[in-house]
Design a protein around this motif. Structure first.
Motif, PDB file in Angstrom:
ATOM      1  N   GLY A  45      94.818 -57.988  10.757  1.00 50.35           N
ATOM      2  CA  GLY A  45      93.492 -57.763  11.583  1.00 50.35           C
ATOM      3  C   GLY A  45      92.647 -59.130  11.900  1.00 50.35           C
ATOM      4  O   GLY A  45      91.819 -58.633  13.154  1.00 50.35           O
ATOM      5  N   PHE A  46      92.766 -59.381  11.093  1.00 55.85           N
ATOM      6  CA  PHE A  46      91.643 -61.010  11.432  1.00 55.85           C
ATOM      7  C   PHE A  46      92.435 -61.589  12.391  1.00 55.85           C
ATOM      8  O   PHE A  46      91.852 -62.188  13.987  1.00 55.85           O
ATOM      9  CB  PHE A  46      91.311 -62.303  10.285  1.00 55.85           C
ATOM     10  N   ALA A  47      93.643 -62.413  12.750  1.00 54.51           N
ATOM     11  CA  ALA A  47      94.562 -62.242  13.412  1.00 54.51           C
ATOM     12  C   ALA A  47      94.410 -61.783  14.830  1.00 54.51           C
ATOM     13  O   ALA A  47      94.243 -62.805  15.786  1.00 54.51           O
ATOM     14  CB  ALA A  47      95.763 -62.374  13.896  1.00 54.51           C
ATOM     15  N   ARG A  48      94.435 -60.858  15.553  1.00 53.30           N
ATOM     16  CA  ARG A  48      93.883 -59.648  15.650  1.00 53.30           C
ATOM     17  C   ARG A  48      92.291 -59.599  17.074  1.00 53.30           C
ATOM     18  O   ARG A  48      92.234 -59.904  17.979  1.00 53.30           O
ATOM     19  CB  ARG A  48      94.860 -58.425  15.839  1.00 53.30           C
ATOM     20  N   LYS A  49      92.125 -60.113  15.648  1.00 59.58           N
ATOM     21  CA  LYS A  49      90.168 -59.633  16.388  1.00 59.58           C
ATOM     22  C   LYS A  49      89.524 -61.297  16.778  1.00 59.58           C
ATOM     23  O   LYS A  49      89.459 -61.145  17.955  1.00 59.58           O
ATOM     24  CB  LYS A  49      89.465 -59.012  14.738  1.00 59.58           C
ATOM     25  N   ALA A  50      90.552 -62.323  15.736  1.00 61.83           N
ATOM     26  CA  ALA A  50      90.012 -63.355  16.752  1.00 61.83           C
ATOM     27  C   ALA A  50      90.850 -64.263  17.595  1.00 61.83           C
ATOM     28  O   ALA A  50      90.842 -64.852  18.515  1.00 61.83           O
ATOM     29  CB  ALA A  50      90.299 -64.606  15.228  1.00 61.83           C
ATOM     30  N   GLY A  51      92.303 -63.371  18.301  1.00 65.91           N
ATOM     31  CA  GLY A  51      93.190 -63.877  19.186  1.00 65.91           C
ATOM     32  C   GLY A  51      94.011 -65.011  18.397  1.00 65.91           C
ATOM     33  O   GLY A  51      93.856 -66.002  19.066  1.00 65.91           O
ATOM     34  N   ILE A  52      94.541 -65.001  17.621  1.00 64.50           N
ATOM     35  CA  ILE A  52      95.264 -66.732  16.686  1.00 64.50           C
ATOM     36  C   ILE A  52      96.489 -66.087  16.549  1.00 64.50           C
ATOM     37  O   ILE A  52      96.670 -65.709  16.022  1.00 64.50           O
ATOM     38  CB  ILE A  52      94.237 -66.550  15.817  1.00 64.50           C
ATOM     39  N   ALA A  53      97.364 -66.392  17.422  1.00 66.12           N
ATOM     40  CA  ALA A  53      98.909 -66.415  16.625  1.00 66.12           C
ATOM     41  C   ALA A  53      99.123 -67.188  14.933  1.00 66.12           C
ATOM     42  O   ALA A  53      98.306 -67.568  14.526  1.00 66.12           O
ATOM     43  CB  ALA A  53     100.071 -67.418  17.716  1.00 66.12           C
ATOM     44  N   VAL A  54     100.189 -66.860  14.625  1.00 69.24           N
ATOM     45  CA  VAL A  54     100.697 -67.111  13.531  1.00 69.24           C
ATOM     46  C   VAL A  54     102.474 -67.118  12.834  1.00 69.24           C
ATOM     47  O   VAL A  54     102.779 -66.764  13.889  1.00 69.24           O
ATOM     48  CB  VAL A  54     101.210 -65.751  12.216  1.00 69.24           C
ATOM     49  N   ILE A  55     101.654 -68.733  12.258  1.00 66.17           N
ATOM     50  CA  ILE A  55     103.035 -68.978  12.061  1.00 66.17           C
ATOM     51  C   ILE A  55     103.356 -69.087  10.380  1.00 66.17           C
ATOM     52  O   ILE A  55     102.174 -68.514   9.539  1.00 66.17           O
ATOM     53  CB  ILE A  55     103.806 -70.273  12.023  1.00 66.17           C
ATOM     54  N   ASN A  56     104.806 -67.931   9.629  1.00 68.38           N
ATOM     55  CA  ASN A  56     104.248 -68.688   7.479  1.00 68.38           C
ATOM     56  C   ASN A  56     106.133 -69.538   7.817  1.00 68.38           C
ATOM     57  O   ASN A  56     106.678 -69.916   8.273  1.00 68.38           O
ATOM     58  CB  ASN A  56     104.662 -67.026   7.567  1.00 68.38           C
TER      59      ASN A  56
END
Length: 543
Positions: free
Chosen positions: A218-229
């Motif tokens: 939810g945070f990634a989508r709202k902030a528009g930030i890509a993710v690696i894990n």
């Protein structure tokens, strides 16, 4: 009642429904007490397997998995599984029997100082020295095990304490809860993100441990930030989400490093240094550390810290974003990653057997989104961790802190017993398979219809890979193996042998339909390892 009955009553009160271990003379009182409860004892073939099962169950449920041993050699056999839980932050309760007090002060048969032995690899360990303390001891053990960072605890129950008469009742369990960082600190972190031109989220296993995957997405989508894990963060964000890039964890330079190179801010959420040291990826980045515990002190990890409940912190941060940032910078990187994967997938190796990347892709194609893959340690772990696409939390279990061979089969047994309706595959090398082969019988006896897929290269493949990269030759890694198909059949399992990739997917699909455990002996061509190493060594970031 006696001490053992009170002890088991306390376990039952904590919600324990599975217990893994071996019988011994000194723990018979506990085993007898289990017979009149709803707890299901699963008798294993080795205490290490019992500890791995408890370890896996703890990861899947968030509550301590319980393993039981007798004294002496039973307790020493638990050590590897406990240490694995310690470095992978898995909640686990190890219960060991012990000699009575009248034997502890002198040389005595099978007596060793178990408390001292386990102290360095447990969050807390103690001995029951009076049966009236059992409710407090058990409650404290469970509380310690689930408090972040989660991990193993140990209770020693001497045989005279187990047999002693006692009155008592279990104490009420309580869920762990964490504070919320101050509002001004959350606003400061959001401002740092707004000022960044290329922020990137690094999601670790702490996201899964704290059941915060939904808040992270939810945070990634709202902030528009890509993710690696990280390897153990697989599933924190669905692999098919447009914001997910890939997995990081290879010490050699990886394509994911291109995204980190371009990023000017790393938002590390639930990130455990033990998995992948920051010295491999950080040079001069600004870092925001979001976790339930303060950041580890590391010269390569100087961070602005938000310490508290991960899910709530992410939710509050998301609420402060009015418009998302532009994550389009990750699109070209994702394309490069897929092109590289496809090139390796279709590469014809120099040896016989199946391309290891194809094995990974076929397993993914055969499993549902919520099915479970348990990976052992070896060359195959690199391919799985790097290329297997996880869509939900806790659908990929990997030993990566201690990185202990032998984890996959017992881990898969625990996963199947906990989730009988879901498919479970144990992916293991031939080396790791033979380290835990006895637990195949445990699976058969307990009707845990797991599928064991052996990446067979007749050797210790990961060490061979490293030797060839460093010395241009290999040594002391070749092994001899039994006929795995006949071995499977001798256990009462279904056995399959695959030498060509064209047969692999159909074989996996058939094995998943069986009502008994299945073992697939898949010959792999690890000459492909060299191709991956060469490609990683030639990376030029073009973003």
């Amino acid at each position: 009642m006696n001490g053992a009955e009170l002890f088991v009553k306390c376990l039952e009160n904590e919600g324990v429904d599975l217990l893994f271990g071996l019988p011994g003379e000194e723990n018979l009182e506990i085993l007898d007490a289990l017979s009149s409860t709803r707890i299901r004892p699963v008798i294993t073939r080795d205490e290490r397997g019992a500890a791995f099962m408890a370890n896996a169950l703890g990861r899947l449920t968030g509550s301590p998995g319980v393993c039981l041993s007798t004294l002496g050699p039973g307790a020493t056999n638990l050590v590897t599984g406990i240490a694995d839980a310690y470095l992978d932050f898995a909640p686990l309760l190890a219960v060991t029997a012990q000699a009575s007090a009248r034997r502890m002060h002198k040389e005595s048969h099978q007596y060793i100082d178990i408390l001292s032995m386990l102290r360095p690899i447990t969050k807390w360990n103690t001995r029951v020295e009076s049966p009236v303390t059992i409710p407090e001891v058990v409650r404290k053990a469970f509380k310690k095990a689930v408090w972040e960072k989660k991990g193993p605890v140990h209770i020693e129950v001497p045989e005279d304490m187990a047999a002693a008469e006692v009155d008592g009742e279990p104490l009420n369990p309580a869920e762990a809860s964490y504070p919320i960082p101050p509002e001004k600190e959350i606003r400061k972190a959001v401002e740092l993100i707004r000022e960044a031109s290329m922020p990137l989220i690094l999601a670790g296993n702490g996201v899964l441990r704290n059941r915060a995957a939904g808040e992270l997405l939810g945070f990634a989508r709202k902030a528009g930030i890509a993710v690696i894990n990280t390897f153990m963060g697989l599933g924190a964000v669905p692999a098919d989400d447009e914001l997910f890039i890939s997995t990081i964890g290879l010490q050699s330079r990886d394509y994911v490093q291109c995204g980190i190179d371009r990023a000017d801010l790393i938002i590390a959420v639930g990130y455990d240094h033990v998995e992948f040291s920051p010295r491999y990826w950080n040079y001069d980045k600004k870092i925001i550390h979001i976790d339930t515990t303060p950041a580890e002190v590391d010269a390569a990890y100087s961070a602005f810290e938000l310490v508290g409940d991960i899910g709530m912190t992410l939710r509050l941060m998301a609420d402060l974003f009015e418009s998302p940032k532009d994550p389009s910078y990750c699109i070209a990187l994702k394309r490069d990653l897929r092109e590289t994967r496809d090139a390796i997938l279709h590469h014809k190796g120099a040896g016989a057997g199946v391309n290891p990347l194809r094995v990974v892709m076929e397993m993914r194609a055969c499993l549902n989104r919520d099915d479970i893959l348990v990976s052992d340690v070896g060359a195959h772990k690199i391919w799985i961790s790097r290329f297997y696409e996880a869509y939900e939390p806790d659908t990929v279990l990997i030993s990566n802190g201690l990185a202990s061979m032998g984890f996959a089969i017992p881990g898969a047994v625990a996963a199947k017993l906990r989730n009988p309706e879901r498919n479970v595959i144990a992916a293991t090398g031939d080396g790791g398979f033979l380290m835990s082969v006895g637990e195949i019988e445990t699976a058969v006896r307990n009707r845990a219809a797991i599928v064991v897929l052996i990446f067979n290269d007749n050797g210790y493949g990961l060490i061979r890979w490293k030797e060839e990269a460093r010395y241009r030759r290999n040594f002391l890694v070749d092994l001899g193996n039994p006929d795995f198909v006949r071995l499977a059949e001798s256990f009462g399992c279904k056995g399959y042998r695959v030498d060509h990739g064209d047969r692999l997917q159909a074989t996996i699909q058939e094995a998943l339909k069986n009502t008994v455990p299945s073992i697939i002996d898949c010959s792999v061509d690890y000459s492909i390892n060299r191709i991956l190493t060469e490609r990683l060594g030639q990376i030029v970031c073009g973003l």
